[in-house]
Structure formats: structure tokens, C-alpha cells
Enzyme design. Structure first.
Site, PDB file in Angstrom:
ATOM      1  N   ASP A  13     -15.752  -5.576   8.502  1.00  0.00           N
ATOM      2  CA  ASP A  13     -16.290  -5.680   9.870  1.00  0.00           C
ATOM      3  C   ASP A  13     -17.114  -4.461  10.269  1.00  0.00           C
ATOM      4  O   ASP A  13     -17.129  -4.067  11.436  1.00  0.00           O
ATOM      5  CB  ASP A  13     -15.149  -5.874  10.902  1.00  0.00           C
ATOM      6  CG  ASP A  13     -14.250  -7.021  10.532  1.00  0.00           C
ATOM      7  OD1 ASP A  13     -14.783  -8.057  10.112  1.00  0.00           O
ATOM      8  OD2 ASP A  13     -13.013  -6.880  10.643  1.00  0.00           O
ATOM      9  N   ALA A  39     -14.858 -14.047   5.119  1.00  0.00           N
ATOM     10  CA  ALA A  39     -15.827 -13.110   5.679  1.00  0.00           C
ATOM     11  C   ALA A  39     -16.444 -13.690   6.938  1.00  0.00           C
ATOM     12  O   ALA A  39     -16.394 -14.895   7.170  1.00  0.00           O
ATOM     13  CB  ALA A  39     -16.921 -12.838   4.661  1.00  0.00           C
ATOM     14  N   HIS A  41     -20.056 -12.758   9.022  1.00  0.00           N
ATOM     15  CA  HIS A  41     -21.203 -11.926   9.359  1.00  0.00           C
ATOM     16  C   HIS A  41     -21.801 -12.449  10.652  1.00  0.00           C
ATOM     17  O   HIS A  41     -22.148 -13.616  10.735  1.00  0.00           O
ATOM     18  CB  HIS A  41     -22.277 -12.028   8.275  1.00  0.00           C
ATOM     19  CG  HIS A  41     -21.996 -11.173   7.081  1.00  0.00           C
ATOM     20  ND1 HIS A  41     -22.814 -11.142   5.989  1.00  0.00           N
ATOM     21  CD2 HIS A  41     -21.004 -10.321   6.825  1.00  0.00           C
ATOM     22  CE1 HIS A  41     -22.322 -10.291   5.103  1.00  0.00           C
ATOM     23  NE2 HIS A  41     -21.227  -9.785   5.582  1.00  0.00           N
ATOM     24  N   THR A 128      -6.485 -14.278   6.407  1.00  0.00           N
ATOM     25  CA  THR A 128      -7.254 -15.183   7.259  1.00  0.00           C
ATOM     26  C   THR A 128      -6.754 -16.627   7.111  1.00  0.00           C
ATOM     27  O   THR A 128      -7.260 -17.526   7.773  1.00  0.00           O
ATOM     28  CB  THR A 128      -8.748 -15.121   6.888  1.00  0.00           C
ATOM     29  OG1 THR A 128      -8.877 -15.453   5.501  1.00  0.00           O
ATOM     30  CG2 THR A 128      -9.318 -13.734   7.126  1.00  0.00           C
ATOM     31  N   ARG A 305      -9.257 -12.769  15.985  1.00  0.00           N
ATOM     32  CA  ARG A 305      -8.171 -11.808  16.259  1.00  0.00           C
ATOM     33  C   ARG A 305      -8.735 -10.507  16.822  1.00  0.00           C
ATOM     34  O   ARG A 305      -9.818 -10.077  16.443  1.00  0.00           O
ATOM     35  CB  ARG A 305      -7.423 -11.473  14.961  1.00  0.00           C
ATOM     36  CG  ARG A 305      -6.546 -12.588  14.468  1.00  0.00           C
ATOM     37  CD  ARG A 305      -5.809 -12.163  13.214  1.00  0.00           C
ATOM     38  NE  ARG A 305      -6.687 -12.079  12.047  1.00  0.00           N
ATOM     39  CZ  ARG A 305      -6.290 -11.732  10.831  1.00  0.00           C
ATOM     40  NH1 ARG A 305      -5.032 -11.405  10.627  1.00  0.00           N
ATOM     41  NH2 ARG A 305      -7.113 -11.698   9.837  1.00  0.00           N
TER      42      ARG A 305
END
Ligand code: IMP
Length: 432
Positions: A13, A39, A41, A128, A305
């Protein structure tokens, strides 16, 4: 320069998406080399915000070939949904190439990821829950199904049957969850193959050919150095190698193909999921932690989150420079630090009377390490309009120079806001 690797220098991040997007215009190929849809982006492009999870950000440019390399794990349902979303936004996805050797995330991988986390309870990794770990587990135990298996129904069914013999036993007997039939999964996955087939390619060949032709290739890392399965804060890591070496194995190129390694670090640091975090600022109303969290908008792109926030940790970034062979640092979100009276930087750790200038190898020490800070004066000015290093307030410049001294590599790019133009390109020469 032809091969450029971009990696996260912290716990993910770091704002890699914005930087990839920024330098992508000079590239011919942008290839992801590890991870999957864990991931996220965020890219702000022409005033529109895109959240990409699996497809490389090169997809935004019509002259780039976006590639998903063999080191990635692919959830075909998510991939197709992402392609559909991009197409609905008017972006073409026909150039996307997917490695025939990349592994598939299967429905039971997602179930097992969730079930294993629930069973760990307080000891959970905080994954995740996208099935990433179990998919890499199957890859290593040679029980995985690969993208190319979608092109051969007989093989697909045979491999799936072998995998289910074990997976169903685990799902049912260990976790008390329902199992799967070959038919139910085969019908769903082979249904995806028609859509995915035109994109399947020998991507190692494609990338090597591009490099030989002196084209520019960006190897786009996901997650970050401290989430690397070998070099991160194990077991609180992801299941792949987001470090620069992973670019070679995850795409199929030799180390000599890499000319420059950009390490992206926020001007502070965040982490999602569990695990040690020496400079973490516990939530305290009105405190610096709350400032970073709210001004920085620190919520996960993939899971939503709340991210844990802390001061810049130079020990970690120095470690990342070493592990990745970082040639240039990219510091993002410098604007988030504006308006703080002072800013702190962790320069070393202390544990039981010892000072650690480097990351302690033993995890017990790292878990208990306390940061040793240097405190620098902050700046009150809004820096989001600065476009050159010289335009930054004196204290912001001193902060960057302090980080450079600690990391022992130049800070070549500085982001001062989410928009593409809110960037200071100090040492980045456009392609001739
Ligand atoms: P997994 O990759 O889903 O197995 O999760 C393993 C660890 O990596 C957890 O702590 C996740 O929060 C973390 N993680 C995975 N992907 C990302 C990311 O893109 N950014 C930040 N953390 C991530």
C-alpha cells in the site's frame, strides 16, 4: 535502460499504483510478477479513480502490452469481472496477455483461506481471504491447476479430480465445510476459458523478445518487501516474493535484464493485517496516528480494512534497499505530513539495552523492538501544488534529505497528492 522493477519498500500500500501509472507512458510492456487479487492499486486517471486488483496498470495506455506473469495466481472470475469493468469504462483489454503457466485460484482455495484464518482465531495472519496462500500451497505441492489447463478439458478434469480427493477431505473432515464435485467446478471454470483463451500466451518469451528489441519493460510488484515470504515478517506475510528477485522467477527473465529498481515508500508507514510493527501509533483521538489515518485516507483498496499507521521506519527501508537492490527511492504521500508540528523518523531499534541499526534477524527481537526516533520540525504549508524539489518548504526538503541519508539511495520521485501531476520528478529522465 530497458528493464525496470518497481517494488514496495514497506508492508504494501505504498502508492505503487500511482507511480506505475506515472512512468507507464514510457513503457512498452508492464508485467505483474507475483500475487493475485490480494493486491489493490488505486489509480486516478483523467479525473476518474480505478481500483485494479489483478490486471497491470499498463492497461490504461493503448500502446502498452499488459502482462500477468507466471508467478501470479489468478482467480478467473475476478479477472473477467475486472476486464468487464475496464471495458465498461471505455478501456480496451484485448492486449492483455496471461502466462499459460500462472496458477489458478480455485473455489476451495478461497474456502480454505477463510477456514484456516477462523481456526487460527487470535493468531490469524489477517489475510485478504482471496485464496492466495492455499493456491501457492498447491503450486508448491504440485497439485495446482494452471491457466493452460483451461485449454484442455480432459487434463483439467483429471487434475481437478486428483485435487478434490484431498481438498474435499480437508474441507469436510477438518473444517466441517461442504466439498465440491468435479462437475460443478469444471462447468464454471471451463465456462471461463472461452473468454480467457485469446489472452493466454508464452509471456516469458514475449517479455524476453521485448527486452532484446530494447523495448522498455516495467516489472510491477504488488504488496511489499516486508510481506515477502522469504524476506518479510514471517508468518505475517503473503505467499509469494514481492521483492525484486521475484521479478525474474515470476516472469522468466535473467537478473541481467534488470537495469533499475524503484523502491516505493510512503512518507510514513502503514500495515494491514496482523504482525509486528515497531513504529505503530496506537489510535489516540487527535494524535499523529489519527492524523495519518484520516488525512492519508488509510483504508485498504481490496478489503476496505482500516490500515495501521506509524512513523517512517528507516530501518525497514534500509533493509528493503538491500534486499531488492533498490537504485532509487520513491516517496509518496509527503503531503499527508503537512500541518504536523514535528515529524518523527525511526533510525534504529532498542531491545534489552541493545541498539539495532539493522532489522533484527530474530523475530522475537523484532516483535519486541522499540523505535529510536529522531524528531524533525514539520511544515505548515500546503505542498500539493509543488512541482519541483526547490518549491518544497525548507523543512519538507530537510525531511527528504534525511531519509536519503538514512537509506543511502537518492529519492528520485516524490508524490505530493493523488493526482498524476502532483508529483516531483527529481531524477527520472523521459525515454528519448
Ligand atoms: P494474503 O496475501 O491474502 O495471503 O495475506 C497475507 C498478508 O499480506 C496479510 O497481512 C495481508 O493483509 C497482506 N497483504 C496482502 N496483499 C496486500 C496488499 O496489497 N497490501 C497490503 N497488505 C497486503
Amino acid at each position: 535502460m530497458a528493464g525496470i522493477v518497481l517494488v514496495g519498500a514497506q508492508w504494501g500500500d505504498e502508492g505503487k499504483g500511482k507511480i506505475t501509472d506515472l512512468i507507464a507512458y514510457d513503457m512498452d510492456v508492464v508485467v505483474r510478477f507475483q500475487g493475485g487479487n490480494n493486491a489493490g492499486h488505486t489509480i486516478v486517471h483523467s479525473g476518474k479513480t480505478y481500483a485494479l486488483h489483478l490486471i497491470p496498470s499498463g492497461v490504461m495506455y493503448p500502446h502498452i502490452t499488459p502482462v500477468i506473469g507466471n508467478g501470479c495466481v489468478i482467480d478467473p472470475k475476478v479477472l473477467i469481472e475486472e476486464m468487464d469493468r475496464l471495458q465498461a469504462d471505455g478501456l480496451a483489454t484485448h492486449r492483455l496477455r496471461i502466462s499459460c503457466n500462472a496458477h489458478l485460484i480455485m473455489p476451495y482455495h478461497r474456502d480454505l483461506d477463510g477456514a484456516s484464518e477462523r481456526r487460527l482465531g487470535k493468531l490469524e495472519i489477517g489475510t485478504t481471504r482471496r485464496g492466495i496462500g492455499p493456491a501457492y500451497q498447491d503450486k508448491a505441492s504440485r497439485m495446482g491447476l494452471r491457466v493452460q489447463d483451461l485449454q484442455d478439458e480432459r487434463i483439467f478434469r483429471r487434475k481437478l479430480e486428483a485435487a478434490l480427493a484431498e481438498k474435499n477431505a480437508i474441507l469436510e473432515k477438518v473444517y466441517g465445510l461442504p466439498g465440491y464435485t468435479v462437475e460443478s467446478i469444471a462447468e464454471e471454470y471451463l465456462g471461463y476459458s472461452e473468454r480467457i483463451e485469446p489472452h493466454i500466451a508464452d509471456t516469458a518469451q514475449l517479455v524476453n523478445t521485448a527486452l532484446r528489441a530494447d523495448q522498455w519493460v516495467l516489472f510491477e510488484g504488488a504488496q511489499g518487501t516486508l510481506l515477502d515470504i522469504d524476506h518479510g515478517t514471517y508468518p505475517f506475510v503473503t505467499s509469494s516474493n514481492p521483492t525484486a528477485g521475484g521479478a525474474c522467477t515470476g516472469v522468466g527473465v535473467g537478473p541481467k535484464s534488470i537495469d533499475r529498481v524503484l523502491g516505493v515508500a510512503k512518507a510514513y508507514i502503514t500495515r494491514v493485517g496482523s504482525g509486528p510493527f515497531p513504529t505503530e501509533l496506537e489510535d489516540c483521538p487527535g494524535g499523529a496516528g489519527e492524523h495519518l489515518q484520516s488525512v492519508g485516507g488509510e483504508f485498504g483498496t481490496t478489503t476496505g480494512r482500516k490500515r495501521r499507521c506509524g512513523w517512517f521506519d528507516a530501518v525497514i527501508v534500509r533493509y528493503a534497499v538491500q534486499v531488492n537492490g533498490i537504485t532509487d527511492l520513491v516517496v509518496t504521500k509527503l503531503d499527508v505530513l503537512s500541518k504536523l508540528e514535528t515529524v518523527k523518523v525511526c533510525v534504529a531499534y532498542r531491545h534489552e539495552g541493545h541498539r539495532y541499526n539493522e532489522l533484527p534477524c530474530h523475530q522475537t527481537i523484532f516483535h519486541k523492538a522499540r523505535p529510536i526516533y529522531e524528531e524533525l520540525p514539520g511544515w505548515q504549508e500546503d505542498i500539493t501544488g509543488c512541482r519541483t524539489f526547490e518549491e518544497l518548504p525548507k523543512n519538507a526538503k530537510a525531511y527528504i534529505e534525511f531519509l536519503e541519508d538514512l537509506a543511502e539511495v537518492p529519492v528520485s520521485i516524490i508524490a505530493v497528492g493523488p493526482e498524476r501531476e502532483q508529483t516531483i520528478m527529481r531524477r527520472w529522465e523521459r525515454r528519448p
